[in-house]
Structure formats: structure tokens, C-alpha cells
Design an enzyme around this catalytic site. Sequence first.
Site, PDB file in Angstrom:
ATOM      1  N   VAL A   1       0.842  -1.202   0.000  1.00  0.00           N
ATOM      2  CA  VAL A   1       0.000   0.000   0.000  1.00  0.00           C
ATOM      3  C   VAL A   1       0.876   1.251   0.000  1.00  0.00           C
ATOM      4  O   VAL A   1       0.598   2.225  -0.709  1.00  0.00           O
ATOM      5  CB  VAL A   1      -0.951  -0.003   1.217  1.00  0.00           C
ATOM      6  CG1 VAL A   1      -1.737   1.300   1.294  1.00  0.00           C
ATOM      7  CG2 VAL A   1      -1.887  -1.204   1.159  1.00  0.00           C
ATOM      8  N   TYR A   2       1.945   1.204   0.783  1.00  0.00           N
ATOM      9  CA  TYR A   2       2.888   2.326   0.872  1.00  0.00           C
ATOM     10  C   TYR A   2       3.529   2.614  -0.492  1.00  0.00           C
ATOM     11  O   TYR A   2       3.559   3.761  -0.942  1.00  0.00           O
ATOM     12  CB  TYR A   2       3.953   1.991   1.913  1.00  0.00           C
ATOM     13  CG  TYR A   2       5.149   2.902   1.932  1.00  0.00           C
ATOM     14  CD1 TYR A   2       5.088   4.156   2.531  1.00  0.00           C
ATOM     15  CD2 TYR A   2       6.364   2.495   1.372  1.00  0.00           C
ATOM     16  CE1 TYR A   2       6.203   4.990   2.567  1.00  0.00           C
ATOM     17  CE2 TYR A   2       7.482   3.312   1.409  1.00  0.00           C
ATOM     18  CZ  TYR A   2       7.384   4.566   1.997  1.00  0.00           C
ATOM     19  OH  TYR A   2       8.488   5.384   2.032  1.00  0.00           O
ATOM     20  N   LEU A   3       4.048   1.582  -1.141  1.00  0.00           N
ATOM     21  CA  LEU A   3       4.710   1.780  -2.433  1.00  0.00           C
ATOM     22  C   LEU A   3       3.738   2.282  -3.491  1.00  0.00           C
ATOM     23  O   LEU A   3       4.084   3.113  -4.339  1.00  0.00           O
ATOM     24  CB  LEU A   3       5.378   0.483  -2.896  1.00  0.00           C
ATOM     25  CG  LEU A   3       6.578   0.018  -2.071  1.00  0.00           C
ATOM     26  CD1 LEU A   3       7.092  -1.320  -2.595  1.00  0.00           C
ATOM     27  CD2 LEU A   3       7.698   1.066  -2.099  1.00  0.00           C
TER      28      LEU A   3
ATOM     29  N   LYS B   1       2.994   6.023  -2.658  1.00  0.00           N
ATOM     30  CA  LYS B   1       4.135   6.845  -3.070  1.00  0.00           C
ATOM     31  C   LYS B   1       4.179   6.986  -4.593  1.00  0.00           C
ATOM     32  O   LYS B   1       4.448   8.073  -5.122  1.00  0.00           O
ATOM     33  CB  LYS B   1       5.442   6.214  -2.579  1.00  0.00           C
ATOM     34  CG  LYS B   1       5.743   6.438  -1.108  1.00  0.00           C
ATOM     35  CD  LYS B   1       6.074   7.894  -0.817  1.00  0.00           C
ATOM     36  CE  LYS B   1       6.658   8.097   0.562  1.00  0.00           C
ATOM     37  NZ  LYS B   1       6.788   9.538   0.906  1.00  0.00           N
TER      38      LYS B   1
END
Length: 220
Positions: free
Chosen positions: A128-130, A133
Site C-alpha cells: 500500500v505504501y509503495l 508513493k
Amino acid sequence: MRIVIAGGHGQIALRLERLLAGRSHDVAGIIRKPEQAEDLRAAGAEPVILDMESTTVEEVAAVLKGADAVVFAAGGGGDGNRQRKETVDKGGAILFADAAERAGVRRYIVVSSIGADARHEGDEVFDVYLRAKGEADEYVQSRTGLDWTIVRPGALKNEGGTGLVNLADRTGRGPVQRDDVAAVLAELLETPGTAGLTLQLIGGTTPVKDAVAAVAAAKG
């Protein structure tokens, strides 16, 4: 220069604030917790209390008015909160870009991550983070009113800066010291020829100043 940093109490941001203040720049850091203010003052930065998750473009633009450059170094943290990856890592970067344009600040540097990709698959928190970003990076890259540079560091370490890095379009994965990330950001802020570049950053063998000069020269 006057430089405003979102995520002003982050580990990279505090290092960057010390470097920029040491170079006689006027630095402000946006933070959401008043108790963090003294740490910023100790780093030579002016604390600005503002919650990037609940503010407006107009409020942020008012803070950015008169700045020469801005740095988005905020993050949703490593606590496993998926929602904050959307509201901070993605939403915050987008809002900060819109506010910079509103305030007439062209120079915009984003601290992203190696592996950032709007089409990254998977449901784990890091996936989810990648993805968040990557989506934020794509939005910033689309803004013709910004002279943006996106920096994608590898695995972040706190073992002391070496002053030696590998900075390029593609570096492959690897670790990098937070001290060295901050040093690269400071150099990029003073090197306008790096606008429009998306750069990966890991530890390497090239002095920071030379590495930034090389990517600026390659851009032509």
C-alpha cells in the site's frame, strides 16, 4: 533561500534542517505536534504547527508564500496504518504540490522510495505504501507549474553518513544512510539543473556534491 519542509520532525527532515541552517538558509518545518517544536528550533528551523491530514490547500499555501523551495518529507509512519499511507504519503504530497503552485513556489522536492509504483500489486502494508508513493509521484510529475525532483532512497539506515552515494535514474536496491539522504537533498536544493528528474539513491562511491553535479550535467 527560504525552504519549507513538510514532515519537519522526521528523521531525514531534522538532518536536512540542520544542514540548511548551517548553510545560512531560512528553514521552516511543518509539524502537527506542538511538543516537537523545540527539536526544530534546536535544528535551526522555524516550527509551523499544521496537520497535513486536516488542513486545506489555502492554509498550506499561506505558509509557503514567499518560499523559494519546498521539500515533502512527510510519511505515514511504520505503524502499519494503511489509511495514513493514503492520507499522508499520497494525499499529503498532492496537497503540498497544489499549495506550492497556489503560492507560486516552483521548486518542489519529494522524498519518495525505491519501488514506488502506482501500479504496484499486493495488499500488505508495504505494498500500500509503495502504491501510494507511486501515485503521489505521478501526480507531482504531471504538474507543469513545478520544477520538481523526486528522490527515491533505498533502505534507510542510521549508522552515520559516509558522504558517498550512488544517485541515478536506476541504481538497483541497496541501503543508504539518512545522513547521506539529507546531504543529497541539500545539494539538490542548491542545484536547479536537477529539476524534472526522478532519481534513485543508495550508498555508493561518489561524493554527494559530485553525484548531484553528474545527474545535472547528464540532464543537460
